[in-house]
Scaffold this motif. Structure first.
Motif, PDB file in Angstrom:
ATOM      1  N   LYS A 199       1.072  -1.492   0.691  1.00 23.67           N
ATOM      2  CA  LYS A 199       0.229   0.136   0.236  1.00 23.67           C
ATOM      3  C   LYS A 199       0.478   1.218   0.002  1.00 23.67           C
ATOM      4  CE  LYS A 199      -3.999   1.788   2.322  1.00 23.67           C
ATOM      5  NZ  LYS A 199      -3.921   2.894   3.435  1.00 23.67           N
ATOM      6  N   GLY A 200       1.905   1.540   1.043  1.00 23.59           N
ATOM      7  CA  GLY A 200       3.116   2.439   1.251  1.00 23.59           C
ATOM      8  C   GLY A 200       3.690   2.684  -0.620  1.00 23.59           C
ATOM      9  N   LEU A 201       4.424   1.207  -0.770  1.00 22.87           N
ATOM     10  CA  LEU A 201       4.823   2.233  -2.313  1.00 22.87           C
ATOM     11  C   LEU A 201       3.549   2.032  -3.498  1.00 22.87           C
ATOM     12  CD1 LEU A 201       6.796  -1.861  -2.498  1.00 22.87           C
ATOM     13  CD2 LEU A 201       7.639   1.688  -2.851  1.00 22.87           C
ATOM     14  N   ARG A 202       2.114   1.785  -3.535  1.00 27.60           N
ATOM     15  CA  ARG A 202       0.811   2.465  -4.566  1.00 27.60           C
ATOM     16  C   ARG A 202       1.140   3.818  -3.870  1.00 27.60           C
ATOM     17  NH1 ARG A 202      -1.481  -3.129  -2.030  1.00 27.60           N
ATOM     18  NH2 ARG A 202      -3.592  -2.039  -1.596  1.00 27.60           N
ATOM     19  N   ILE A 208       3.035  10.741  -8.005  1.00 25.65           N
ATOM     20  CA  ILE A 208       3.950  10.340  -9.696  1.00 25.65           C
ATOM     21  C   ILE A 208       2.544  11.343 -10.071  1.00 25.65           C
ATOM     22  CG2 ILE A 208       4.891   9.630 -11.602  1.00 25.65           C
ATOM     23  CD1 ILE A 208       5.710   7.673  -9.782  1.00 25.65           C
ATOM     24  N   ASP A 209       1.308  11.337  -9.843  1.00 18.58           N
ATOM     25  CA  ASP A 209       0.352  11.839 -10.945  1.00 18.58           C
ATOM     26  C   ASP A 209       0.757  11.855 -12.240  1.00 18.58           C
ATOM     27  OD1 ASP A 209      -2.279  12.792 -10.518  1.00 18.58           O
ATOM     28  OD2 ASP A 209      -1.293  14.907 -10.018  1.00 18.58           O
ATOM     29  N   LEU A 219      -3.633  -1.087 -11.021  1.00 12.01           N
ATOM     30  CA  LEU A 219      -3.896  -2.490 -11.627  1.00 12.01           C
ATOM     31  C   LEU A 219      -3.518  -2.774 -10.603  1.00 12.01           C
ATOM     32  CD1 LEU A 219      -1.007  -2.578 -14.763  1.00 12.01           C
ATOM     33  CD2 LEU A 219      -3.685  -3.046 -14.763  1.00 12.01           C
ATOM     34  N   LEU A 220      -2.452  -2.166  -9.784  1.00 10.61           N
ATOM     35  CA  LEU A 220      -1.846  -3.049  -8.455  1.00 10.61           C
ATOM     36  C   LEU A 220      -2.375  -3.118  -7.685  1.00 10.61           C
ATOM     37  CD1 LEU A 220       1.523  -1.310  -8.299  1.00 10.61           C
ATOM     38  CD2 LEU A 220       1.407  -3.197  -9.436  1.00 10.61           C
ATOM     39  N   GLU A 221      -3.462  -2.214  -7.454  1.00  9.16           N
ATOM     40  CA  GLU A 221      -5.150  -1.783  -6.552  1.00  9.16           C
ATOM     41  C   GLU A 221      -5.632  -3.366  -6.462  1.00  9.16           C
ATOM     42  OE1 GLU A 221      -5.300   0.026  -4.325  1.00  9.16           O
ATOM     43  OE2 GLU A 221      -4.672   1.214  -4.618  1.00  9.16           O
ATOM     44  N   PHE A 222      -6.010  -3.697  -7.257  1.00  6.78           N
ATOM     45  CA  PHE A 222      -6.681  -5.125  -7.837  1.00  6.78           C
ATOM     46  C   PHE A 222      -5.406  -6.040  -7.429  1.00  6.78           C
ATOM     47  CE2 PHE A 222      -8.538  -8.468 -10.054  1.00  6.78           C
ATOM     48  CZ  PHE A 222      -9.918  -8.753 -10.511  1.00  6.78           C
ATOM     49  N   PHE A 223      -4.801  -6.095  -8.163  1.00  4.75           N
ATOM     50  CA  PHE A 223      -3.525  -7.566  -7.864  1.00  4.75           C
ATOM     51  C   PHE A 223      -2.759  -7.357  -6.566  1.00  4.75           C
ATOM     52  CE2 PHE A 223       0.700  -9.427  -9.212  1.00  4.75           C
ATOM     53  CZ  PHE A 223      -0.094 -10.575  -9.794  1.00  4.75           C
ATOM     54  N   GLY A 224      -2.979  -6.710  -6.063  1.00  5.25           N
ATOM     55  CA  GLY A 224      -2.714  -6.758  -4.181  1.00  5.25           C
ATOM     56  C   GLY A 224      -4.004  -7.634  -3.977  1.00  5.25           C
ATOM     57  N   LYS A 225      -5.301  -6.869  -4.117  1.00  2.00           N
ATOM     58  CA  LYS A 225      -6.114  -7.695  -3.554  1.00  2.00           C
ATOM     59  C   LYS A 225      -6.389  -8.772  -3.632  1.00  2.00           C
ATOM     60  CE  LYS A 225     -11.314  -6.320  -3.379  1.00  2.00           C
ATOM     61  NZ  LYS A 225     -11.602  -7.671  -3.005  1.00  2.00           N
ATOM     62  N   THR A 226      -6.384  -9.608  -4.444  1.00  4.31           N
ATOM     63  CA  THR A 226      -6.041 -10.661  -4.854  1.00  4.31           C
ATOM     64  C   THR A 226      -5.080 -11.921  -4.215  1.00  4.31           C
ATOM     65  OG1 THR A 226      -5.213 -10.750  -7.620  1.00  4.31           O
ATOM     66  CG2 THR A 226      -7.950 -11.005  -7.251  1.00  4.31           C
ATOM     67  N   ASN A 227      -3.843 -11.202  -4.641  1.00  5.10           N
ATOM     68  CA  ASN A 227      -2.832 -11.418  -3.402  1.00  5.10           C
ATOM     69  C   ASN A 227      -3.141 -11.703  -2.203  1.00  5.10           C
ATOM     70  OD1 ASN A 227      -0.366 -12.159  -5.269  1.00  5.10           O
ATOM     71  ND2 ASN A 227      -1.394 -11.109  -6.182  1.00  5.10           N
ATOM     72  N   GLU A 228      -3.902 -10.658  -2.032  1.00  7.80           N
ATOM     73  CA  GLU A 228      -4.088 -10.569  -0.449  1.00  7.80           C
ATOM     74  C   GLU A 228      -4.885 -11.208  -0.174  1.00  7.80           C
ATOM     75  OE1 GLU A 228      -3.472  -5.191  -0.336  1.00  7.80           O
ATOM     76  OE2 GLU A 228      -4.782  -6.558   1.219  1.00  7.80           O
ATOM     77  N   GLU A 229      -5.633 -11.520  -0.383  1.00  7.95           N
ATOM     78  CA  GLU A 229      -6.889 -12.711  -0.268  1.00  7.95           C
ATOM     79  C   GLU A 229      -6.445 -14.234  -0.549  1.00  7.95           C
ATOM     80  OE1 GLU A 229     -11.111  -9.947  -1.919  1.00  7.95           O
ATOM     81  OE2 GLU A 229     -10.733 -11.877  -3.260  1.00  7.95           O
ATOM     82  N   LEU A 230      -5.494 -14.113  -1.368  1.00  6.10           N
ATOM     83  CA  LEU A 230      -5.356 -15.523  -1.985  1.00  6.10           C
ATOM     84  C   LEU A 230      -4.428 -15.815  -1.060  1.00  6.10           C
ATOM     85  CD1 LEU A 230      -6.343 -16.063  -5.732  1.00  6.10           C
ATOM     86  CD2 LEU A 230      -6.717 -17.640  -3.928  1.00  6.10           C
ATOM     87  N   PHE A 231      -3.194 -15.355  -0.953  1.00  7.97           N
ATOM     88  CA  PHE A 231      -1.200 -15.796  -0.121  1.00  7.97           C
ATOM     89  C   PHE A 231      -1.399 -14.827   1.246  1.00  7.97           C
ATOM     90  CE2 PHE A 231      -1.243 -16.604  -4.913  1.00  7.97           C
ATOM     91  CZ  PHE A 231      -0.839 -17.559  -5.125  1.00  7.97           C
ATOM     92  N   PHE A 302      11.898   2.362 -10.151  1.00  7.29           N
ATOM     93  CA  PHE A 302      10.567   1.522 -10.858  1.00  7.29           C
ATOM     94  C   PHE A 302      10.093   3.099 -11.125  1.00  7.29           C
ATOM     95  CE2 PHE A 302       5.591   0.465 -10.453  1.00  7.29           C
ATOM     96  CZ  PHE A 302       5.913   0.081 -11.501  1.00  7.29           C
ATOM     97  N   GLY A 303      10.023   4.107  -9.632  1.00  6.71           N
ATOM     98  CA  GLY A 303       9.423   4.854  -9.465  1.00  6.71           C
ATOM     99  C   GLY A 303      10.044   5.922 -10.971  1.00  6.71           C
ATOM    100  N   GLU A 304      11.691   6.286 -11.077  1.00  7.14           N
ATOM    101  CA  GLU A 304      11.802   7.201 -11.939  1.00  7.14           C
ATOM    102  C   GLU A 304      10.856   6.467 -13.681  1.00  7.14           C
ATOM    103  OE1 GLU A 304      16.120   6.119 -11.321  1.00  7.14           O
ATOM    104  OE2 GLU A 304      15.855   6.732  -9.853  1.00  7.14           O
ATOM    105  N   ILE A 305      11.378   5.225 -13.346  1.00  4.27           N
ATOM    106  CA  ILE A 305      10.279   4.936 -14.995  1.00  4.27           C
ATOM    107  C   ILE A 305       8.819   5.429 -14.955  1.00  4.27           C
ATOM    108  CG2 ILE A 305       9.715   3.173 -15.843  1.00  4.27           C
ATOM    109  CD1 ILE A 305      12.384   1.390 -15.235  1.00  4.27           C
ATOM    110  N   LEU A 306       8.178   5.392 -13.741  1.00  5.52           N
ATOM    111  CA  LEU A 306       6.762   5.777 -13.821  1.00  5.52           C
ATOM    112  C   LEU A 306       7.080   7.477 -14.269  1.00  5.52           C
ATOM    113  CD1 LEU A 306       5.102   3.634 -11.002  1.00  5.52           C
ATOM    114  CD2 LEU A 306       5.003   3.220 -13.410  1.00  5.52           C
ATOM    115  N   SER A 307       7.738   7.858 -13.166  1.00  9.44           N
ATOM    116  CA  SER A 307       7.940   9.354 -14.125  1.00  9.44           C
ATOM    117  C   SER A 307       8.437  10.183 -14.584  1.00  9.44           C
ATOM    118  CB  SER A 307       9.128   9.659 -12.748  1.00  9.44           C
ATOM    119  OG  SER A 307       8.589   9.691 -11.424  1.00  9.44           O
TER     120      SER A 307
END
Ligand code: BDR
Ligand code: CA
Length: 311
Positions: A199-202, A208-209, A219-231, A302-307
């Motif tokens: 969550k902190g990374l998201r 970066i906006d 993407l990471l919110e959805f993927f985070g939720k399923t990974n939290e639920e399953l694993f 990764f942050g630099e790439i998004l920026s």
């Protein structure tokens, strides 16, 4: 220096999408010759549609080729519980402005390798069906492959206790690839579970906006939720992104040179990658196996790439 030629073979897939976003940001270093799709996280028609949408969003000019509809031997298995019904549930995606090419992905891989001036790097982030089929169809192209940089396997499983999803779905194809004598760099669960988008990374990436950072966070919110639920993880491990981060900055990762055999027979171990960490078998170590990553440096880059993407 000439740009490194790559083919991204994928099954998008949240983390496949992130991997494509990373590659597409490196226009001066990486020459994406094409994006090929396979059945994996969802059916191939859906993974192709997702690739077309990502390409539209990013304005990537590489052609897209649909590939294998199912694994080489057994029936397809998909993972909607992790990626949703579309294979990329969560963010709102643009309708594709482009269409997939007529040619089959396997033919594209073979023809591209045959015609390539210099060597090409293959970057598979889904089941290895297309890559194995290309090696079977035209073994003479092997000399044109400089490295296969793949996400798959590990010393434990996430689809069965022993097997990781990409290898499990088409273990016969994985066996063809791992037995090919080609240079393989392997990002398995041992290392991909070290890059969990918490969550902190998201929140950090959301700040970066720009259009792409918001897309990635969705993407990471959805993927985070399923990974939290399953694993029970604190977010989604962005498995596939390790491959393209490695292409940009290999020093992020530590490697061991090991022998890896693919299990295709075991009742409980089908699809396992038998990673010989201590060379107990004496078999030739033929795989560059990533076992750890500098997490701080990884997320910084990764942050630099998004920026680097504009608003
Ligand atoms: C792999 O399986 C898929 O769900 C992901 O896209 C990744 O390639 C992780 O096991
Ligand atoms: Ca994938």
């Amino acid at each position: 220096m000439a740009r490194r030629k790559v083919i991204l073979d994928c099954d998008p897939g949240h983390d496949d999408a992130v991997s494509i976003i990373i590659a597409a940001s490196q226009k001066s270093d990486l020459d994406i010759l094409g994006i090929t799709t396979t059945a994996g996280n969802v059916e191939v028609e859906k993974t192709t549609c997702n690739a077309l949408k990502i390409s539209t969003l990013l304005d990537i000019d590489a052609p897209i080729f649909q590939g294998a509809k199912r694994p080489m031997v057994k029936a397809a298995e998909i993972a909607p519980e992790i990626h949703g019904e579309t294979g990329m549930d969560g963010p709102k995606l643009p309708e594709p402005k482009i269409t997939a090419e007529e040619k089959h992905a396997v033919d594209f891989i073979v023809d591209t390798l045959k015609q390539a001036d210099g060597k090409v790097t293959l970057v598979p982030t889904g089941p290895l069906t297309n890559i194995a089929m290309a090696l079977i169809k035209a073994p003479e192209v092997k000399g044109k492959i400089d490295e296969i940089v793949l996400m798959g396997g590990g010393t434990f499983g996430n689809w069965t206790p022993a097997a990781e999803f990409n290898i499990y779905v088409d273990a016969e194809a994985a066996k063809v690839v791992f037995d090919s004598n080609l240079p393989i760099t392997m990002f398995g669960l041992d290392v991909t579970h070290q890059v969990i988008a918490t969550k902190g990374l998201r929140e950090r990436f959301s700040a970066i906006d720009n259009k792409i950072s918001h897309f990635v966070v969705e993407l990471l919110e959805f993927f985070g939720k399923t990974n939290e639920e399953l694993f029970g993880f604190d977010g989604g491990p962005i498995h596939d992104a390790c491959t393209t981060m490695y292409l940009i900055q290999p020093e992020l990762f530590n490697f061991k040179h090991v022998n890896v055999e693919i299990e295709t027979k075991g009742e409980y171990t089908y699809g396992m990658t038998a990673v010989d960490l201590y060379n107990v078998t004496g078999r030739i170590p033929h795989v560059k196996f990533a076992d750890s990553v500098d997490q701080e440096a990884f997320w910084q880059l990764f942050g630099e790439i998004l920026s680097s993407y504009s608003r």
